[in-house]
Design a protein around this motif. Sequence first.
Motif, PDB file in Angstrom:
ATOM      1  N   SER A  77       0.328  -0.982  -0.028  1.00  0.00           N
ATOM      2  CA  SER A  77      -0.472  -0.171   0.445  1.00  0.00           C
ATOM      3  C   SER A  77       0.443   1.627   0.279  1.00  0.00           C
ATOM      4  O   SER A  77       1.903   1.207   0.806  1.00  0.00           O
ATOM      5  CB  SER A  77      -1.199  -0.549   1.299  1.00  0.00           C
ATOM      6  OG  SER A  77      -2.495   1.259   1.170  1.00  0.00           O
ATOM      7  N   ILE A  78       0.195   2.664  -1.174  1.00  0.00           N
ATOM      8  CA  ILE A  78       1.285   3.113  -1.065  1.00  0.00           C
ATOM      9  C   ILE A  78       1.003   4.410  -0.485  1.00  0.00           C
ATOM     10  O   ILE A  78      -0.370   4.495  -0.958  1.00  0.00           O
ATOM     11  CB  ILE A  78       1.815   3.108  -2.765  1.00  0.00           C
ATOM     12  CG1 ILE A  78       2.168   2.124  -3.502  1.00  0.00           C
ATOM     13  CG2 ILE A  78       2.770   4.832  -2.444  1.00  0.00           C
ATOM     14  CD1 ILE A  78       3.637   1.892  -3.175  1.00  0.00           C
ATOM     15  N   HIS A  79       1.676   5.512   0.139  1.00  0.00           N
ATOM     16  CA  HIS A  79       1.099   6.830   1.112  1.00  0.00           C
ATOM     17  C   HIS A  79       2.242   7.412   0.658  1.00  0.00           C
ATOM     18  O   HIS A  79       3.190   7.221   0.574  1.00  0.00           O
ATOM     19  CB  HIS A  79       0.341   6.103   2.035  1.00  0.00           C
ATOM     20  CG  HIS A  79      -1.340   4.919   2.249  1.00  0.00           C
ATOM     21  ND1 HIS A  79      -1.808   5.833   2.465  1.00  0.00           N
ATOM     22  CD2 HIS A  79      -1.266   3.769   2.120  1.00  0.00           C
ATOM     23  CE1 HIS A  79      -2.918   5.293   1.847  1.00  0.00           C
ATOM     24  NE2 HIS A  79      -2.501   3.318   2.041  1.00  0.00           N
ATOM     25  N   PHE A  80       1.415   9.170   1.755  1.00  0.00           N
ATOM     26  CA  PHE A  80       2.606   9.806   2.077  1.00  0.00           C
ATOM     27  C   PHE A  80       1.897  10.090   3.167  1.00  0.00           C
ATOM     28  O   PHE A  80       0.780  10.509   3.878  1.00  0.00           O
ATOM     29  CB  PHE A  80       2.084  10.508   1.135  1.00  0.00           C
ATOM     30  CG  PHE A  80       3.011  10.494  -0.891  1.00  0.00           C
ATOM     31  CD1 PHE A  80       3.746  10.884  -0.699  1.00  0.00           C
ATOM     32  CD2 PHE A  80       2.413   9.691  -1.178  1.00  0.00           C
ATOM     33  CE1 PHE A  80       4.695  10.532  -1.839  1.00  0.00           C
ATOM     34  CE2 PHE A  80       3.012   9.253  -2.278  1.00  0.00           C
ATOM     35  CZ  PHE A  80       3.993   9.718  -2.490  1.00  0.00           C
TER      36      PHE A  80
ATOM     37  N   LEU B 283      11.148   8.129   4.686  1.00  0.00           N
ATOM     38  CA  LEU B 283      10.279   7.518   4.112  1.00  0.00           C
ATOM     39  C   LEU B 283      10.027   6.330   5.425  1.00  0.00           C
ATOM     40  O   LEU B 283      11.271   6.398   6.560  1.00  0.00           O
ATOM     41  CB  LEU B 283      11.730   6.285   3.619  1.00  0.00           C
ATOM     42  CG  LEU B 283      10.763   4.871   3.322  1.00  0.00           C
ATOM     43  CD1 LEU B 283       9.700   4.508   2.017  1.00  0.00           C
ATOM     44  CD2 LEU B 283      12.259   4.149   2.666  1.00  0.00           C
ATOM     45  N   GLU B 284       8.836   5.494   5.390  1.00  0.00           N
ATOM     46  CA  GLU B 284       8.306   4.871   7.220  1.00  0.00           C
ATOM     47  C   GLU B 284       7.833   3.580   6.236  1.00  0.00           C
ATOM     48  O   GLU B 284       7.273   3.104   5.556  1.00  0.00           O
ATOM     49  CB  GLU B 284       7.430   5.334   7.610  1.00  0.00           C
ATOM     50  CG  GLU B 284       8.199   6.731   8.530  1.00  0.00           C
ATOM     51  CD  GLU B 284       6.212   7.061   9.007  1.00  0.00           C
ATOM     52  OE1 GLU B 284       7.439   7.516  10.149  1.00  0.00           O
ATOM     53  OE2 GLU B 284       5.817   6.408   9.188  1.00  0.00           O
ATOM     54  N   VAL B 285       8.424   2.330   6.442  1.00  0.00           N
ATOM     55  CA  VAL B 285       7.475   1.105   5.836  1.00  0.00           C
ATOM     56  C   VAL B 285       6.685   0.278   6.862  1.00  0.00           C
ATOM     57  O   VAL B 285       7.180  -0.064   7.860  1.00  0.00           O
ATOM     58  CB  VAL B 285       8.723   0.553   5.023  1.00  0.00           C
ATOM     59  CG1 VAL B 285       7.493  -0.672   4.798  1.00  0.00           C
ATOM     60  CG2 VAL B 285       9.293   0.652   4.155  1.00  0.00           C
ATOM     61  N   TRP B 286       5.342   0.154   6.661  1.00  0.00           N
ATOM     62  CA  TRP B 286       5.101  -0.710   8.151  1.00  0.00           C
ATOM     63  C   TRP B 286       4.620  -1.808   7.829  1.00  0.00           C
ATOM     64  O   TRP B 286       3.934  -2.216   6.495  1.00  0.00           O
ATOM     65  CB  TRP B 286       3.873   0.418   8.527  1.00  0.00           C
ATOM     66  CG  TRP B 286       3.758   1.658   9.261  1.00  0.00           C
ATOM     67  CD1 TRP B 286       4.179   3.008   8.190  1.00  0.00           C
ATOM     68  CD2 TRP B 286       3.924   2.261  10.380  1.00  0.00           C
ATOM     69  NE1 TRP B 286       4.816   3.802   9.317  1.00  0.00           N
ATOM     70  CE2 TRP B 286       3.920   3.568  10.498  1.00  0.00           C
ATOM     71  CE3 TRP B 286       3.735   1.173  11.171  1.00  0.00           C
ATOM     72  CZ2 TRP B 286       4.335   4.047  11.444  1.00  0.00           C
ATOM     73  CZ3 TRP B 286       3.433   1.920  12.466  1.00  0.00           C
ATOM     74  CH2 TRP B 286       3.984   3.379  13.109  1.00  0.00           C
TER      75      TRP B 286
ATOM     76  N   ILE C 116       3.027  -4.250   3.840  1.00  0.00           N
ATOM     77  CA  ILE C 116       3.509  -3.273   3.898  1.00  0.00           C
ATOM     78  C   ILE C 116       2.609  -2.393   3.472  1.00  0.00           C
ATOM     79  O   ILE C 116       1.972  -2.609   2.395  1.00  0.00           O
ATOM     80  CB  ILE C 116       4.775  -3.292   3.335  1.00  0.00           C
ATOM     81  CG1 ILE C 116       5.330  -3.396   1.545  1.00  0.00           C
ATOM     82  CG2 ILE C 116       5.688  -4.830   4.123  1.00  0.00           C
ATOM     83  CD1 ILE C 116       6.786  -3.027   1.064  1.00  0.00           C
ATOM     84  N   LEU C 117       2.907  -1.376   4.553  1.00  0.00           N
ATOM     85  CA  LEU C 117       2.329  -0.094   4.041  1.00  0.00           C
ATOM     86  C   LEU C 117       3.386   1.223   3.624  1.00  0.00           C
ATOM     87  O   LEU C 117       4.405   1.272   4.759  1.00  0.00           O
ATOM     88  CB  LEU C 117       0.967   0.562   4.673  1.00  0.00           C
ATOM     89  CG  LEU C 117       0.836   2.251   4.405  1.00  0.00           C
ATOM     90  CD1 LEU C 117      -0.819   1.852   5.505  1.00  0.00           C
ATOM     91  CD2 LEU C 117       0.868   2.956   5.156  1.00  0.00           C
ATOM     92  N   VAL C 118       3.997   1.708   2.517  1.00  0.00           N
ATOM     93  CA  VAL C 118       5.174   2.863   2.716  1.00  0.00           C
ATOM     94  C   VAL C 118       4.361   3.843   2.574  1.00  0.00           C
ATOM     95  O   VAL C 118       3.778   3.871   1.814  1.00  0.00           O
ATOM     96  CB  VAL C 118       5.550   1.908   1.427  1.00  0.00           C
ATOM     97  CG1 VAL C 118       6.780   2.308   1.193  1.00  0.00           C
ATOM     98  CG2 VAL C 118       6.152   0.706   1.222  1.00  0.00           C
ATOM     99  N   GLU C 119       4.714   4.852   3.812  1.00  0.00           N
ATOM    100  CA  GLU C 119       4.615   6.070   3.118  1.00  0.00           C
ATOM    101  C   GLU C 119       5.990   6.971   3.069  1.00  0.00           C
ATOM    102  O   GLU C 119       7.089   7.049   3.443  1.00  0.00           O
ATOM    103  CB  GLU C 119       4.441   6.476   5.390  1.00  0.00           C
ATOM    104  CG  GLU C 119       3.338   5.991   5.844  1.00  0.00           C
ATOM    105  CD  GLU C 119       2.557   6.923   5.311  1.00  0.00           C
ATOM    106  OE1 GLU C 119       2.234   7.903   4.472  1.00  0.00           O
ATOM    107  OE2 GLU C 119       1.093   6.747   5.949  1.00  0.00           O
ATOM    108  N   VAL C 120       6.006   6.705   1.882  1.00  0.00           N
ATOM    109  CA  VAL C 120       7.372   7.439   0.416  1.00  0.00           C
ATOM    110  C   VAL C 120       7.681   8.273   1.267  1.00  0.00           C
ATOM    111  O   VAL C 120       8.663   8.919   1.492  1.00  0.00           O
ATOM    112  CB  VAL C 120       6.821   7.665  -0.710  1.00  0.00           C
ATOM    113  CG1 VAL C 120       7.586   7.928  -2.075  1.00  0.00           C
ATOM    114  CG2 VAL C 120       6.088   6.064  -1.214  1.00  0.00           C
TER     115      VAL C 120
END
Length: 167
Positions: free
Chosen positions: A76-79, A89-92, A145-149
């Motif tokens: 899942s791609i987020h900001f 960046l954060e990867v959850w 995973i959820l990536v906060e770019v």
Amino acid sequence: MKMSKCIVIDPGHGGTDPGAVAFGVKEKDLTWKYSLSLKWFLQKLGYDVILTRWGDVSVPLGVRPQIAKGKDAFVSIHFNAGDKRARGLEVWYHDNDIKGKKFAEIVERGIKIITLSRGVKRDTQRYKTGFCVLRLCSAWGIPAILVEVGFITNEEENKNLQVDAQR
């Protein structure tokens, strides 16, 4: 004959849900651009890729992980939004999901080469609405995973994210 792995990419938000908005930029627009770039990149590497949404449409949070049932991974791609000085960046991954944690570590290691990383983060809030996609995938045994770019609310990072989205 070897079957290729299938990865589901979830461009966060969309339709009536703009996500975070800062400096005239909507998160849903950036997630769409980044997701298309990631889709192209992964296909070049030989992966099958499915998107949870096509275009600027609303897809309920509970439906997004259902698309990943029987697939090999979910991204899942987020900001992020927050303090205007926050960046990176954060990867959850969800709670005690070992496969999700390993997946998050691999992705974070690869991306932090080109950007500042705030690290891999464990979501321990079992019913937090924003991370229900991770919770559901984890329950079904799908590494997710959820990536906060980056931070859309950091003016400099916002500009860089827009430039990167054009590549």
